[in-house]
Design an enzyme around this catalytic site. Structure first.
Site, PDB file in Angstrom:
ATOM      1  N   LYS A 103     -10.706 -19.863  -2.620  1.00 14.32           N
ATOM      2  CA  LYS A 103     -11.630 -21.163  -2.056  1.00 14.32           C
ATOM      3  C   LYS A 103     -10.980 -21.968  -2.761  1.00 14.32           C
ATOM      4  O   LYS A 103     -11.465 -22.356  -4.256  1.00 14.32           O
ATOM      5  CB  LYS A 103     -12.588 -21.058  -1.408  1.00 14.32           C
ATOM      6  CG  LYS A 103     -12.902 -22.170  -0.455  1.00 14.32           C
ATOM      7  CD  LYS A 103     -14.225 -21.899  -0.306  1.00 14.32           C
ATOM      8  CE  LYS A 103     -15.499 -21.975  -0.741  1.00 14.32           C
ATOM      9  NZ  LYS A 103     -16.920 -22.536   0.051  1.00 14.32           N
ATOM     10  N   ARG A 143     -20.825 -18.297   6.141  1.00 15.83           N
ATOM     11  CA  ARG A 143     -21.002 -17.698   5.023  1.00 15.83           C
ATOM     12  C   ARG A 143     -22.292 -18.407   4.434  1.00 15.83           C
ATOM     13  O   ARG A 143     -22.777 -17.643   3.962  1.00 15.83           O
ATOM     14  CB  ARG A 143     -19.912 -17.367   3.937  1.00 15.83           C
ATOM     15  CG  ARG A 143     -19.904 -18.428   3.526  1.00 15.83           C
ATOM     16  CD  ARG A 143     -20.315 -19.212   1.832  1.00 15.83           C
ATOM     17  NE  ARG A 143     -19.737 -19.462   0.731  1.00 15.83           N
ATOM     18  CZ  ARG A 143     -20.041 -20.698   0.276  1.00 15.83           C
ATOM     19  NH1 ARG A 143     -20.866 -20.669   0.173  1.00 15.83           N
ATOM     20  NH2 ARG A 143     -19.321 -20.747  -0.975  1.00 15.83           N
ATOM     21  N   ASP A 176     -34.960 -35.156  11.153  1.00 16.43           N
ATOM     22  CA  ASP A 176     -33.812 -36.294  11.387  1.00 16.43           C
ATOM     23  C   ASP A 176     -33.832 -37.311  11.098  1.00 16.43           C
ATOM     24  O   ASP A 176     -34.449 -37.974  11.860  1.00 16.43           O
ATOM     25  CB  ASP A 176     -32.517 -35.206  11.229  1.00 16.43           C
ATOM     26  CG  ASP A 176     -30.923 -36.194  10.423  1.00 16.43           C
ATOM     27  OD1 ASP A 176     -30.903 -36.821  10.779  1.00 16.43           O
ATOM     28  OD2 ASP A 176     -30.777 -35.088   9.721  1.00 16.43           O
ATOM     29  N   GLY A 200     -29.834 -27.260   0.707  1.00 19.43           N
ATOM     30  CA  GLY A 200     -29.111 -28.420  -0.156  1.00 19.43           C
ATOM     31  C   GLY A 200     -28.514 -28.985  -0.982  1.00 19.43           C
ATOM     32  O   GLY A 200     -27.270 -29.679  -1.241  1.00 19.43           O
ATOM     33  N   ASP A 253     -26.029 -28.472  -4.211  1.00 21.20           N
ATOM     34  CA  ASP A 253     -25.277 -27.775  -4.312  1.00 21.20           C
ATOM     35  C   ASP A 253     -24.441 -28.922  -5.947  1.00 21.20           C
ATOM     36  O   ASP A 253     -23.436 -28.511  -5.786  1.00 21.20           O
ATOM     37  CB  ASP A 253     -23.930 -28.263  -3.995  1.00 21.20           C
ATOM     38  CG  ASP A 253     -23.428 -29.377  -2.484  1.00 21.20           C
ATOM     39  OD1 ASP A 253     -24.287 -30.002  -3.194  1.00 21.20           O
ATOM     40  OD2 ASP A 253     -22.733 -29.697  -1.889  1.00 21.20           O
ATOM     41  N   LYS A 293     -29.642 -33.036  -7.312  1.00 14.22           N
ATOM     42  CA  LYS A 293     -30.399 -33.088  -6.127  1.00 14.22           C
ATOM     43  C   LYS A 293     -31.641 -31.194  -6.601  1.00 14.22           C
ATOM     44  O   LYS A 293     -31.661 -30.853  -7.210  1.00 14.22           O
ATOM     45  CB  LYS A 293     -28.944 -31.836  -5.175  1.00 14.22           C
ATOM     46  CG  LYS A 293     -27.866 -32.828  -4.971  1.00 14.22           C
ATOM     47  CD  LYS A 293     -26.609 -32.676  -3.202  1.00 14.22           C
ATOM     48  CE  LYS A 293     -25.754 -33.396  -3.131  1.00 14.22           C
ATOM     49  NZ  LYS A 293     -24.617 -32.490  -2.840  1.00 14.22           N
ATOM     50  N   SER A 315     -30.458 -21.062  -2.808  1.00 18.52           N
ATOM     51  CA  SER A 315     -28.680 -20.479  -2.077  1.00 18.52           C
ATOM     52  C   SER A 315     -27.768 -21.488  -2.554  1.00 18.52           C
ATOM     53  O   SER A 315     -27.568 -22.661  -1.840  1.00 18.52           O
ATOM     54  CB  SER A 315     -28.570 -20.982  -0.060  1.00 18.52           C
ATOM     55  OG  SER A 315     -27.245 -20.696  -0.327  1.00 18.52           O
TER      56      SER A 315
END
Length: 330
Positions: free
Chosen positions: A71, A115, A164, A223, A225, A229, A296
């Site tokens: 990717k 994914r 949000d 969130g 990544d 963060k 994740s």
């Protein structure tokens, strides 16, 4: 032999979430068993364009099938305003491991969303209460849509609360799903007291505290990544059973990166990797388990597994545009 060209609509249609979830679960298992190759993500920084490129190659062998791909993805924050293009663009090259023939070139942006949702669904299946019927979402951006679609594949989600600060984004999200779920906007705490919570924001100052979460809520922290963060307060992380996708990535750029770097969290606070749950080496949720967190960061093996689903489904349905990129007569 042709290479298949698959655009974002093709990927959206062909990446059936039930199949992608199964493939990503198998990829996590292969990762734990050591039958994958996944070099570290490499970066090309382009400060003159306020952007960067990232390459994510991988190979995996599940025992039932193997697959390989790359990717190629970017982050260019000025794109929307200056060029009418998305901030993030992705291209996936899916190759035959035996011959290296490029079987397909496909949109990687939609693939990434699929994914990522699938990974959260796998974690939810192992860590959420069995009868989880409510899902909270903090952040109503593009990732939130596949979070709901994927998690509802593994749990009987009926009630959804989305939080949000952008009321228009909340309303668009509600409008999209109101015919399928009992869905409404709400506060972070209302979202956090659902059975499952997915956080999909880019914040660096934590916005979800321990008081915002139910006693048995499972959280998919999506969130974070990049280094710095951080969506969940340290007190919340300290109280939770933490499962990660990859130690190196999570401690560098995942939800735990800040408290881990400061020594507030250590390896002793990490329950295990998701692959350990998949192969049965580590328990997921037990009767005594309270709050759980899945950190994740996204692995290249997930992209390859999802790409295989897209390619195989395309072949079954004669989808995509085939072209002779390589002269096979040479």
């Amino acid at each position: 032999m042709n290479t298949l060209l698959l655009d974002s609509d093709d990927v959206d249609e062909l990446a059936r979430l039930s199949d992608v979830i199964d493939a990503v679960e198998q990829a996590f298992g292969a990762f734990e068993r050591g039958t994958t190759q996944m070099p570290a993500k490499s970066y090309i920084d382009l400060p003159q364009y306020n952007g960067d490129f990232r390459s994510m190659p991988a190979y995996l062998d599940t025992g039932e099938w193997d697959a390989a791909g790359l990717k190629w993805v970017n982050v260019h924050p000025d794109n929307p305003a200056d060029h009418d293009l998305p901030t993030v663009l992705g291209t996936m090259i899916y190759s035959d491991p035996e011959t290296a023939f490029p079987l397909a070139i496909m949109d990687g942006t939609t693939l990434t969303m699929k994914r990522t949702g699938a990974a959260a669904a796998v974690a939810t299946d192992y860590l959420a209460v069995e009868d989880a019927s409510s899902l909270g979402l903090v952040g109503a951006g593009v990732q939130s849509y596949t979070q709901l679609e994927a998690i509802s594949e593994v749990r009987p989600i009926a009630e959804v609360v989305v939080s949000d600060p952008d009321e228009e984004r909340v309303q668009r999200f509600v409008d999209t799903f109101e015919d399928r779920f009992d869905i409404r906007g709400g506060s972070i705490s209302e979202a956090g007291h659902c059975d499952v919570l997915s956080t999909v924001t880019p914040v660096e100052d934590p916005i979800v505290g321990l008081e915002d979460i139910g006693e048995h809520t499972h959280i998919n922290a999506i969130g974070a990544d990049a280094a710095g963060k951080h969506e969940l307060h340290d007190e919340l992380l300290g109280a939770a059973r933490i499962v990660i996708d990859d130690h190196e990535q999570c401690t560098h750029s995942g939800e735990i990166n800040v408290p881990y770097g400061e020594g507030i969290l250590t390896d002793a606070d990490i329950h295990g990797e998701i692959g350990e749950l998949v192969v049965g080496a580590t328990d997921g949720r037990t009767e005594e388990t309270g709050i759980t967190v899945f950190d994740s960061t996204g692995l290249a093996i997930q992209d390859v597994a999802a790409a295989r689903v897209v390619y195989e489904t395309a072949r079954e349905n004669d989808a995509g545009y085939g072209f002779g990129m390589i002269d096979t007569g040479q």
